[in-house]
Design an enzyme around this catalytic site. Structure first.
Site, PDB file in Angstrom:
ATOM      1  N   SER A  22      10.927  11.801 -22.136  1.00 31.58           N
ATOM      2  CA  SER A  22       9.933  12.638 -21.461  1.00 31.58           C
ATOM      3  C   SER A  22       8.532  12.065 -21.715  1.00 31.58           C
ATOM      4  O   SER A  22       8.281  11.497 -22.775  1.00 31.58           O
ATOM      5  CB  SER A  22      10.053  14.052 -22.047  1.00 31.58           C
ATOM      6  OG  SER A  22       9.483  15.005 -21.211  1.00 31.58           O
ATOM      7  N   TYR A 182      -2.592  20.750 -15.328  1.00 28.77           N
ATOM      8  CA  TYR A 182      -3.432  19.628 -14.888  1.00 28.77           C
ATOM      9  C   TYR A 182      -3.702  19.751 -13.384  1.00 28.77           C
ATOM     10  O   TYR A 182      -3.248  20.697 -12.734  1.00 28.77           O
ATOM     11  CB  TYR A 182      -2.793  18.308 -15.313  1.00 28.77           C
ATOM     12  CG  TYR A 182      -2.730  18.220 -16.834  1.00 28.77           C
ATOM     13  CD1 TYR A 182      -3.902  18.182 -17.587  1.00 28.77           C
ATOM     14  CD2 TYR A 182      -1.516  18.255 -17.522  1.00 28.77           C
ATOM     15  CE1 TYR A 182      -3.868  18.170 -18.976  1.00 28.77           C
ATOM     16  CE2 TYR A 182      -1.474  18.237 -18.918  1.00 28.77           C
ATOM     17  CZ  TYR A 182      -2.662  18.192 -19.629  1.00 28.77           C
ATOM     18  OH  TYR A 182      -2.637  18.194 -21.008  1.00 28.77           O
ATOM     19  N   LEU A 301      12.911  21.894 -25.893  1.00 23.97           N
ATOM     20  CA  LEU A 301      13.750  22.332 -27.015  1.00 23.97           C
ATOM     21  C   LEU A 301      15.228  22.029 -26.782  1.00 23.97           C
ATOM     22  O   LEU A 301      16.085  22.882 -27.009  1.00 23.97           O
ATOM     23  CB  LEU A 301      13.495  23.804 -27.340  1.00 23.97           C
ATOM     24  CG  LEU A 301      12.133  24.075 -27.997  1.00 23.97           C
ATOM     25  CD1 LEU A 301      11.909  25.559 -28.233  1.00 23.97           C
ATOM     26  CD2 LEU A 301      11.978  23.305 -29.306  1.00 23.97           C
TER      27      LEU A 301
HETATM   28  C1  FMN Z   1       3.302  14.259 -28.398  1.00 25.84           C
HETATM   29  C2  FMN Z   1       3.561  14.891 -27.066  1.00 25.84           C
HETATM   30  C3  FMN Z   1       2.865  14.456 -25.932  1.00 25.84           C
HETATM   31  C4  FMN Z   1       3.150  14.983 -24.662  1.00 25.84           C
HETATM   32  N1  FMN Z   1       2.542  14.469 -23.555  1.00 25.84           N
HETATM   33  C5  FMN Z   1       2.967  14.818 -22.316  1.00 25.84           C
HETATM   34  C6  FMN Z   1       2.545  14.116 -21.166  1.00 25.84           C
HETATM   35  O1  FMN Z   1       1.823  13.116 -21.229  1.00 25.84           O
HETATM   36  N2  FMN Z   1       2.979  14.554 -19.962  1.00 25.84           N
HETATM   37  C7  FMN Z   1       3.840  15.624 -19.837  1.00 25.84           C
HETATM   38  O2  FMN Z   1       4.206  15.988 -18.728  1.00 25.84           O
HETATM   39  N3  FMN Z   1       4.285  16.275 -20.925  1.00 25.84           N
HETATM   40  C8  FMN Z   1       3.902  15.874 -22.152  1.00 25.84           C
HETATM   41  N4  FMN Z   1       4.426  16.484 -23.255  1.00 25.84           N
HETATM   42  C9  FMN Z   1       5.470  17.491 -23.082  1.00 25.84           C
HETATM   43  C10 FMN Z   1       6.862  16.861 -23.205  1.00 25.84           C
HETATM   44  O3  FMN Z   1       7.082  15.881 -22.210  1.00 25.84           O
HETATM   45  C11 FMN Z   1       7.964  17.919 -23.140  1.00 25.84           C
HETATM   46  O4  FMN Z   1       7.924  18.526 -21.872  1.00 25.84           O
HETATM   47  C12 FMN Z   1       7.808  18.990 -24.215  1.00 25.84           C
HETATM   48  O5  FMN Z   1       7.476  18.423 -25.459  1.00 25.84           O
HETATM   49  C13 FMN Z   1       9.089  19.811 -24.388  1.00 25.84           C
HETATM   50  O6  FMN Z   1      10.176  18.955 -24.689  1.00 25.84           O
HETATM   51  P1  FMN Z   1      10.737  18.774 -26.219  1.00 25.84           P
HETATM   52  O7  FMN Z   1      11.119  20.139 -26.701  1.00 25.84           O
HETATM   53  O8  FMN Z   1      11.921  17.833 -26.041  1.00 25.84           O
HETATM   54  O9  FMN Z   1       9.651  18.176 -27.053  1.00 25.84           O
HETATM   55  C14 FMN Z   1       4.133  15.996 -24.537  1.00 25.84           C
HETATM   56  C15 FMN Z   1       4.796  16.467 -25.672  1.00 25.84           C
HETATM   57  C16 FMN Z   1       4.544  15.913 -26.920  1.00 25.84           C
HETATM   58  C17 FMN Z   1       5.321  16.396 -28.110  1.00 25.84           C
END
Ligand code: FMN
Length: 355
Positions: A22, A182, A301
């Site tokens: 992601s 955004y 998550l």
């Molecule tokens: C360090 C970090 C940076 C992120 N930057 C972006 C981003 O650039 N673009 C985006 O759409 N989501 C961004 N997210 C959100 C993640 O892509 C994801 O949707 C969110 O963390 C939930 O997924 P997870 O539970 O697997 O972490 C970011 C998340 C984290 C932790």
């Protein structure tokens, strides 16, 4: 029945499994340039076996950056370093994607680890943010400048120019960032979009900019490449964008040739009550997939091989986007294959560590 390690073929592009890295902002660039950090961050996840690797939000213009340290694709000079990364990703059997983004009213901030506050436009490293309406995200922030028609045309032209650079940089997937409050999301939402012209008011007007950006991208993006859109499928807020709005939009996007909706949520309303729990956004991926017929990605998550596999097996989504779990373990896909009993190819250099 499809499972986490079934290939996903969309048009003629095949992802070797259903695991996508992601997008994750690294806030580690100078003037938008990728550097060694991005090469290692993205490259190591290709080594770790993900099928698709999407860059962090990559700004289509300097004013569209969240921070002065964002990755960018707004200068031709950005292409070379990005190409180095996509070459490596492809050499390791993964597909490379770029998330094209414009921060809108969420621009001009400091990095999260330095407090994440807005930098006023008259301060060093700050600039005036633009948005559908002069409504700040937080009450204590400087109001953005409402985009006029010329400003809207520039946004479209910036996405189009960024798409041309994405081709030169070797990406096969573009994900448009239409989520997390955004710019494109700001236009979709009645909470941030108070315009009275053809870009505000009704649903059809609020989705107009996104559709025009899709058209602008498609004018130059090769037909064989893939176009994804990340949406905040609900704002978790009374009077905000809803899951039904997302279904209605997904139907239109499908007709326009968009290949997949990456189903996230929130980000446009301060203090929205989000019921966080494992897989809390999967229901939206499932709803949009079933009600619009478009492919969907589930995110949020998802942390174990079994959880991810079940989402695919149950037909709730076509692709699993992993963010934080991929930070904890860049080799999550190799580990997950072992846990689920699938044979996958390891990098030859690492074969002696194979479980
Ligand atoms: C360090 C970090 C940076 C992120 N930057 C972006 C981003 O650039 N673009 C985006 O759409 N989501 C961004 N997210 C959100 C993640 O892509 C994801 O949707 C969110 O963390 C939930 O997924 P997870 O539970 O697997 O972490 C970011 C998340 C984290 C932790």
């Amino acid at each position: 029945m499809a499972h986490l390690f079934s290939p996903l073929k969309i048009k003629n592009i095949e992802l070797k499994n259903r695991i996508a890295v992601s997008p994750m902002c690294e806030y580690s660039s100078e003037d938008g340039f990728a550097n060694d950090w991005h090469f290692i961050h993205l490259g190591s996840r290709a080594v770790g076996g993900a099928g698709l690797i999407i860059t962090e939000a990559c700004a289509v213009s300097a004013e569209g950056r969240i921070t002065f340290a964002d990755l960018g694709i707004y200068r031709d000079e950005h292409i070379e370093k990005l190409k180095h990364i996509t070459d490596f990703i492809q050499a390791h059997g993964a597909v490379a994607g770029v998330q094209l983004a414009h921060a809108g009213r969420k621009a001009s901030h400091v990095e999260p680890w330095n407090g994440g506050k807005q930098i006023p436009s008259n301060q060093p490293n700050g600039w005036k943010a633009v948005a559908p309406s002069a409504v700040p995200f937080k009450d204590d922030e400087e109001a953005p400048l409402e985009l006029d028609k010329a400003g809207i045309e520039k946004v479209k032209a910036d996405f189009k120019a960024a798409t041309k650079r994405a081709i030169a940089a070797g990406f096969q997937v573009i994900e448009l960032h239409g989520a997390h409050g955004y710019l494109l999301h700001q236009f979709l939402s009645p909470i941030s979009n108070k315009r009275t012209d053809e870009y505000g008011g009704t649903f059809d007007n609020r989705i107009r900019l996104l559709l025009e950006v899709v058209e602008a991208v498609k004018e130059v993006w090769p037909k064989e490449n893939l176009l994804f859109i990340r949406l905040s499928t609900t704002e978790w807020t009374e009077g905000g964008w809803t899951a039904d709005d997302s279904v209605a939009l997904a139907k239109i996007l499908k007709d326009k040739g968009v290949d997949l909706i990456d189903c996230s949520s929130g980000g446009n309303v301060v203090n929205a009550k989000i019921p966080l729990k494992p897989g809390y956004q999967v229901e939206f991926a499932e709803k949009i997939r079933k009600e619009s017929g478009i492919l969907t990605g589930a995110v949020g998550l998802i942390t174990t091989a079994y959880q991810a596999d079940e989402i695919i097996q149950e037909g709730e989504a076509d692709l699993i986007f992993l963010a934080r779990e991929m930070l904890r373990d860049p080799h999550f896909p190799l580990r997950a294959a072992h846990e689920l009993g699938h044979e996958v190819k390891w990098p030859v250099q690492y074969e002696r560590a194979k479980w």
